[in-house]
Scaffold this motif. Structure first.
Motif, PDB file in Angstrom:
ATOM      1  N   MET A   1     -37.385 -57.642 -16.802  1.00  9.44           N
ATOM      2  CA  MET A   1     -37.364 -58.729 -17.865  1.00  9.44           C
ATOM      3  C   MET A   1     -35.817 -59.197 -17.473  1.00  9.44           C
ATOM      4  O   MET A   1     -34.878 -58.431 -18.128  1.00  9.44           O
ATOM      5  CB  MET A   1     -37.493 -57.960 -19.078  1.00  9.44           C
ATOM      6  N   PRO A   2     -35.656 -60.174 -17.215  1.00  7.87           N
ATOM      7  CA  PRO A   2     -34.315 -60.912 -16.939  1.00  7.87           C
ATOM      8  C   PRO A   2     -33.658 -61.074 -18.358  1.00  7.87           C
ATOM      9  O   PRO A   2     -34.205 -61.476 -19.156  1.00  7.87           O
ATOM     10  CB  PRO A   2     -34.456 -61.938 -15.931  1.00  7.87           C
ATOM     11  N   PHE A   3     -32.234 -60.836 -18.365  1.00 10.46           N
ATOM     12  CA  PHE A   3     -31.449 -61.352 -19.544  1.00 10.46           C
ATOM     13  C   PHE A   3     -30.802 -62.660 -19.291  1.00 10.46           C
ATOM     14  O   PHE A   3     -30.311 -62.838 -18.151  1.00 10.46           O
ATOM     15  CB  PHE A   3     -30.426 -60.515 -19.870  1.00 10.46           C
ATOM     16  N   ARG A   4     -31.001 -63.592 -20.040  1.00 16.73           N
ATOM     17  CA  ARG A   4     -30.349 -64.962 -19.780  1.00 16.73           C
ATOM     18  C   ARG A   4     -28.939 -64.835 -20.468  1.00 16.73           C
ATOM     19  O   ARG A   4     -28.764 -64.762 -21.839  1.00 16.73           O
ATOM     20  CB  ARG A   4     -30.975 -66.222 -20.476  1.00 16.73           C
ATOM     21  N   GLU A   5     -27.811 -65.333 -19.649  1.00 17.34           N
ATOM     22  CA  GLU A   5     -26.515 -65.248 -20.331  1.00 17.34           C
ATOM     23  C   GLU A   5     -26.199 -66.384 -21.308  1.00 17.34           C
ATOM     24  O   GLU A   5     -26.331 -67.648 -20.580  1.00 17.34           O
ATOM     25  CB  GLU A   5     -25.502 -64.864 -19.299  1.00 17.34           C
ATOM     26  N   ILE A   6     -26.275 -66.276 -22.496  1.00 17.40           N
ATOM     27  CA  ILE A   6     -25.877 -67.562 -23.106  1.00 17.40           C
ATOM     28  C   ILE A   6     -24.474 -67.775 -23.114  1.00 17.40           C
ATOM     29  O   ILE A   6     -24.053 -69.180 -23.068  1.00 17.40           O
ATOM     30  CB  ILE A   6     -25.939 -67.206 -24.814  1.00 17.40           C
TER      31      ILE A   6
END
Length: 216
Positions: free
Chosen positions: A1-6
């Motif tokens: 599950m990738p994290f998206r950098e805000i």
């Protein structure tokens, strides 16, 4: 599950039914959808043995199990966040630096003395970090926290990397570490703390270093 950098201090994870992740309690900033947050009493994917190991090690950072369908935004204390993607290898990281990680990763603890012998134990005493460190193994993503941002330094055979122990965040790969005396420029410019040590990492992998000597 990738994290998206805000941005440098916030990440977002997308959850689908049947998926879960673990996060540090208090790290959830906002969410959309049908998402549940449950206090985790089993020490993550590592189960009861991992929980006991963490408590003995003083690594009892409380975790939440996050499940459901939606998107969740994470951040904590205004710290910078670095996303590390694992492809079957093991990440060694201090428990209090963990922001969130995939529920598919196997969690455990490692006695630092097993890497670098007695000097590995000294590292824990000198830096104020535990003699144990948290391990995350498998395929998935990990979001870790640091002061002032993080740089990834490759470690290759014959090219050791020396790191200020207080700036160390995490490492992965087939890496050995030991503590060495480093009397030199810090004392000459007046920044010596009386703990003139360097963490020497050798082997094959990478180490993550923060742009600060501050602890979380």
């Amino acid at each position: 599950m990738p994290f998206r950098e805000i941005n440098s201090k916030m990440v977002e994870a997308t959850l689908a039914p049947g998926q879960k992740l673990f996060s540090q309690r208090g790290a959830m900033l906002a969410y959309r959808g049908e998402v549940s947050f449950t206090p985790n009493i089993q020490g993550g994917q590592g189960g009861v043995a991992s929980m006991i190991g963490r408590r003995v090690a003083g690594e009892a950072t409380p975790l939440m199990t996050v499940e459901g369908s939606g998107t969740v935004m994470f951040g904590h204390g205004g710290h910078h966040i670095q996303v590390i993607n694992l492809s079957g290898d093991t990440l060694y990281v201090e428990a209090d630096r963990l922001l969130a990680f995939d529920g598919t990763l196997q969690q455990g603890t490692m006695f630092m003395g097993s890497q670098g012998g007695v000097m590995g134990m000294v590292r824990g005493q000198v830096t104020g970090q535990g003699l144990f460190t948290t391990t995350l193994k498998g395929h998935g993503a990990v979001a870790v926290m640091a002061h002032g941002g993080v740089i990834e330094l490759p470690i290759t055979p014959g090219r050791d990397v020396h790191v200020d122990p207080h700036a160390y965040v995490a490492h992965h790969g087939d890496v050995r570490n030991k503590l060495s005396t480093a009397v030199g420029w810090r004392d000459m410019v007046g920044r010596g703390s009386g703990e003139a040590f360097q963490l020497e990492l050798s082997g094959s992998g990478a180490v993550y270093v923060q742009a600060s000597e501050e602890k979380l």
